[in-house]
Scaffold this active site. Structure first.
Site, PDB file in Angstrom:
ATOM      1  N   GLU A  66     -53.283   5.693  -6.803  1.00  0.00           N
ATOM      2  CA  GLU A  66     -52.263   4.873  -6.586  1.00  0.00           C
ATOM      3  C   GLU A  66     -52.214   3.778  -5.356  1.00  0.00           C
ATOM      4  O   GLU A  66     -52.257   3.082  -5.349  1.00  0.00           O
ATOM      5  CB  GLU A  66     -50.927   4.588  -6.282  1.00  0.00           C
ATOM      6  CG  GLU A  66     -49.610   3.851  -6.964  1.00  0.00           C
ATOM      7  CD  GLU A  66     -48.115   4.325  -7.451  1.00  0.00           C
ATOM      8  OE1 GLU A  66     -48.278   5.744  -7.748  1.00  0.00           O
ATOM      9  OE2 GLU A  66     -47.047   3.700  -6.448  1.00  0.00           O
TER      10      GLU A  66
ATOM     11  N   HIS B 163     -46.909  -0.662  -6.272  1.00  0.00           N
ATOM     12  CA  HIS B 163     -46.863   0.142  -6.548  1.00  0.00           C
ATOM     13  C   HIS B 163     -47.902   0.183  -7.505  1.00  0.00           C
ATOM     14  O   HIS B 163     -47.918  -1.265  -8.191  1.00  0.00           O
ATOM     15  CB  HIS B 163     -45.689   0.707  -7.292  1.00  0.00           C
ATOM     16  CG  HIS B 163     -45.062   1.001  -5.370  1.00  0.00           C
ATOM     17  ND1 HIS B 163     -44.787   2.338  -5.701  1.00  0.00           N
ATOM     18  CD2 HIS B 163     -44.110   0.612  -5.107  1.00  0.00           C
ATOM     19  CE1 HIS B 163     -43.542   2.790  -4.507  1.00  0.00           C
ATOM     20  NE2 HIS B 163     -43.622   1.202  -4.229  1.00  0.00           N
TER      21      HIS B 163
ATOM     22  N   HIS C  54     -46.143   4.554  -1.614  1.00  0.00           N
ATOM     23  CA  HIS C  54     -47.404   6.347  -0.846  1.00  0.00           C
ATOM     24  C   HIS C  54     -48.500   6.252   0.361  1.00  0.00           C
ATOM     25  O   HIS C  54     -48.155   5.370   1.220  1.00  0.00           O
ATOM     26  CB  HIS C  54     -47.892   6.849  -2.875  1.00  0.00           C
ATOM     27  CG  HIS C  54     -46.623   6.167  -3.029  1.00  0.00           C
ATOM     28  ND1 HIS C  54     -46.325   7.808  -4.002  1.00  0.00           N
ATOM     29  CD2 HIS C  54     -46.909   5.493  -3.885  1.00  0.00           C
ATOM     30  CE1 HIS C  54     -45.036   6.466  -4.930  1.00  0.00           C
ATOM     31  NE2 HIS C  54     -45.686   5.611  -4.980  1.00  0.00           N
TER      32      HIS C  54
ATOM     33  N   GLU D 102     -45.145  -3.280  -9.632  1.00  0.00           N
ATOM     34  CA  GLU D 102     -45.794  -2.194 -10.564  1.00  0.00           C
ATOM     35  C   GLU D 102     -46.997  -3.009 -11.232  1.00  0.00           C
ATOM     36  O   GLU D 102     -46.942  -3.476 -12.069  1.00  0.00           O
ATOM     37  CB  GLU D 102     -44.927  -1.822 -11.156  1.00  0.00           C
ATOM     38  CG  GLU D 102     -44.383  -0.823 -11.329  1.00  0.00           C
ATOM     39  CD  GLU D 102     -44.414   0.465 -10.612  1.00  0.00           C
ATOM     40  OE1 GLU D 102     -45.624   0.718 -10.108  1.00  0.00           O
ATOM     41  OE2 GLU D 102     -43.950   1.717 -10.124  1.00  0.00           O
TER      42      GLU D 102
HETATM   43 ZN   LIG Z   1     -45.787   3.984  -6.805  1.00  0.00          ZN
END
Ligand SMILES: [Zn+2]
Length: 373
Positions: A217, A270, A202, A333
């Site tokens: 995030e 992430h 992102h 993640e």
């Molecule tokens: Zn993400």
């Protein structure tokens, strides 16, 4: 609800929509001509004091620090700008940045600091990502002792001979000076050189997942990713970040960067999310596609060993950055920004350092193991 879908969404959400925002006003694109080397883009990030530029063929920049006023002059021999001078001005100790056609065969970039300030030439860093793509990082300008920082008269500040800088790739070098005369199609990374590409997800207008207390995030993963890259560099492994600041970056250029430098491994970072009504959901998930299985297992175990995060397993997924990269690649993640446990810990810089340490350790273990085969 199937949680896996959430990570898929955070990877692929809206990226094409933001594509047009990639080209911020300070990024110029010039159509390449047949023969002359063209500057393709340049961007000065005032917050990071970082200049990036790229050309359609390899270039060896020449730089000097000139006084009165103090300015960093970067010449790109053989490069055509193809348009008139552009200048941006800023508030603060870095005053302006301009780009101009200096003479027929030279494009000149000049970064000028405010009167009364100077730059430590030893701390100006040139980094050739490839012969076509360079990053110049400036130190914080420092006041010249005994001099007013608002008005400087040339009479009391006689011109000093310029300090010539030697732009070259930082160690370990990615750009071999000899290779620059005839740039090959593929960046000249010697066989056997390990290059790790770290991809914080992102950025810019895309915050990624937003969790408890507005925890975003994009900021968490940038911090962790930058720390991973720094740890790897300290251990002598060349690490590159797909983004080193809060910028919009589509998925495609992230993959392209890894392919261009012929990365050994690609690690995307992430943070996960689920509904804010599910604060009990926390935990680590590591994804791979095909060749990334062992890398995923190694990083996942390294994180579990030291962070105490809940284990939600290693999984396969057809995420774009995993499918389109040709080297072993994984997507970590690191936790749920919507999870009570994870959000509290991910908000803590020392936990993020712990997470980065673990990811770096996993990458190093994997590299050591595969190097022996
Ligand atoms: Zn993400």
């Amino acid at each position: 609800m199937k949680l896996g879908n959430f990570s898929q969404r955070c990877q692929q959400l809206l990226h094409p929509l933001f594509y047009s925002l990639l080209f911020t006003p300070s990024v110029l694109l010039v159509a390449p001509a047949a023969h002359a080397t063209k500057i393709e883009s340049w961007r000065f990030n005032i917050y990071q004091s970082q200049l990036e530029f790229s050309t359609d063929e390899g270039v060896q920049p020449q730089a000097q620090l000139v006084t009165n006023p103090t300015r960093l002059v970067i010449d790109l021999p053989g490069v055509t700008l193809g348009r008139s001078t552009i200048q941006e001005t800023y508030n603060g100790p870095i005053r302006s940045m301009r780009i101009a056609q200096f003479d027929r065969g030279t494009t000149r970039l000049v970064i000028e600091v405010a009167p009364g300030y100077t730059l430590d030439p030893n701390r100006i860093k040139f980094r050739g990502i490839t012969p076509q793509q360079w990053i110049v990082t400036l130190p914080k300008p420092i006041p010249i002792p005994g001099m007013s920082t608002s008005v400087v008269s040339p009479a009391v500040n006689p011109a000093v001979a310029p300090i010539v800088l030697q732009p070259k790739a930082i160690a370990p070098p990615l750009v071999q000076p000899r290779a620059i005369a005839t740039p090959p199609a593929v960046p000249p990374i010697p066989n056997g050189r390990v290059v790790v590409v770290i991809d914080p997800g992102h950025g810019g207008p895309d915050p990624g997942a937003v969790g408890i207390g507005g925890l975003q995030e994009k900021g968490i993963v940038l911090d962790i990713g930058a720390k991973v890259a720094a740890i790897l560099q300290q251990r002598g492994v060349y690490a590159m970040l797909t983004r080193a600041d809060d910028r919009d970056l589509d998925l495609e250029p992230r993959v392209q960067m890894a392919e261009q430098v012929n990365a050994t491994v690609f690690v995307s970072i992430h943070a996960n999310s689920i509904s804010l009504d599910r604060p009990e959901v926390s935990g680590l998930e590591t994804y791979y596609f095909q060749s990334g299985s062992e890398l995923a297992q190694t990083i996942h175990q390294a994180i579990l060993q030291t962070t105490g995060v809940m284990d939600r397993g290693v999984r396969t997924a057809r995420f774009y950055v995993l499918r389109k990269t040709s080297m072993p690649s994984v997507l970590v993640e690191v936790g749920f920004v919507t999870g009570q446990d994870d959000a509290a810990r991910l908000s803590n810089p020392s936990y993020r350092t712990q997470m980065a340490d673990a990811i770096a350790r996993g990458i190093l273990q994997y590299l050591q193991r595969t190097a022996k085969r």
